[in-house]
Motif scaffolding. Structure first.
Motif: not given
Length: 235
Positions: A170-183
């Motif tokens: 929850t500390a990570v801002a924009d996680l939903d937007r930036r999370a991708d296949g590489e992550l």
């Protein structure tokens, strides 16, 4: 959160509100005054935690102690920084000095202030420094809203470090937007390593992996379909 919202949150919670009001006024008139006032904020304003509800966050009844949480001195120091009548290089230099020579608490306040300041991407080196530490408070603050200035590679490494350090995602801002296949691939590799060692990844990382594990790698096609794919998995 804006400077005005922080002032509202602090109302009734500061040990010496007259000192804080005077300090904000002094910094607005004389930017160099912040060098002495910034370290003093903890002693003069208090160091207690700010309630989650005051910050618009719902901790839930079973929440563990949260390194993401703000304290009174965090908010007071951020308020001082937002009062600085500086911009561009001059502001970046002042902020960098406060971070470099500050205590861990002072560094965290600088990190929290970055998205509220007129810095552009000039504060990225401060994020890089915080992410090299093993202080959960600094790492958690570094993946907040200002982390939008991190490139994708560094941002993924920062998320992975949060998982390693068991910092709530929850500390990570924009996680939903930036999370991708590489992550997703990186998290999957970590999960495999942990499983082989008889360990697991934190629950929130497992949920994230389930949502993004099959997304296209960065730069691949299907970017426009990521939201639909996540929603399909979540359902």
């Amino acid at each position: 959160m804006t400077g005005g919202q922080l002032a509202d949150v602090l109302e009734g919670r500061v040990a010496d509100p007259d000192w804080l009001a005077d300090a904000v006024d002094r910094v607005a008139r004389d930017p160099d005054a912040v060098a002495a006032l910034f370290p003093a904020a903890g002693r003069r304003c208090g160091r207690g935690p700010l309630p989650d509800e005051a910050l618009g966050r719902d901790a839930g009844p079973d929440a563990a102690p949260d390194p993401v949480g703000w304290t009174v001195d965090d908010a007071a120091r951020v308020l001082l920084l937002t009062a600085l009548p500086l911009h561009g290089t001059a502001l970046a230099g002042q902020v960098d000095a406060l971070y470099r020579y500050g205590s861990a608490d002072e560094k965290r306040a600088v990190l929290r202030a970055l998205p509220l300041l007129d810095l552009g991407s000039a504060g990225v080196d401060i994020l890089h420094d915080a992410l090299r530490t093993n202080d959960t408070r600094l790492v958690a603050a570094a993946v907040g809203p200002y982390a939008r200035h991190l490139d994708d590679r560094m941002w993924r490494q920062a998320v992975l470090k949060c998982v390693f350090m068991e910092i709530p995602l929850t500390a990570v801002a924009d996680l939903d937007r930036r999370a991708d296949g590489e992550l997703g691939r990186m998290l999957g590799d970590l999960a495999d390593e942990r499983r082989a060692a008889g360990r697991t990844i934190p629950a929130d990382a497992g949920i994230l992996l389930a949502l993004i594990g099959d997304l296209p790698p960065a730069g691949g096609d299907g970017t426009a379909d990521r939201t639909d794919e996540r929603e399909g998995k979540a359902g």
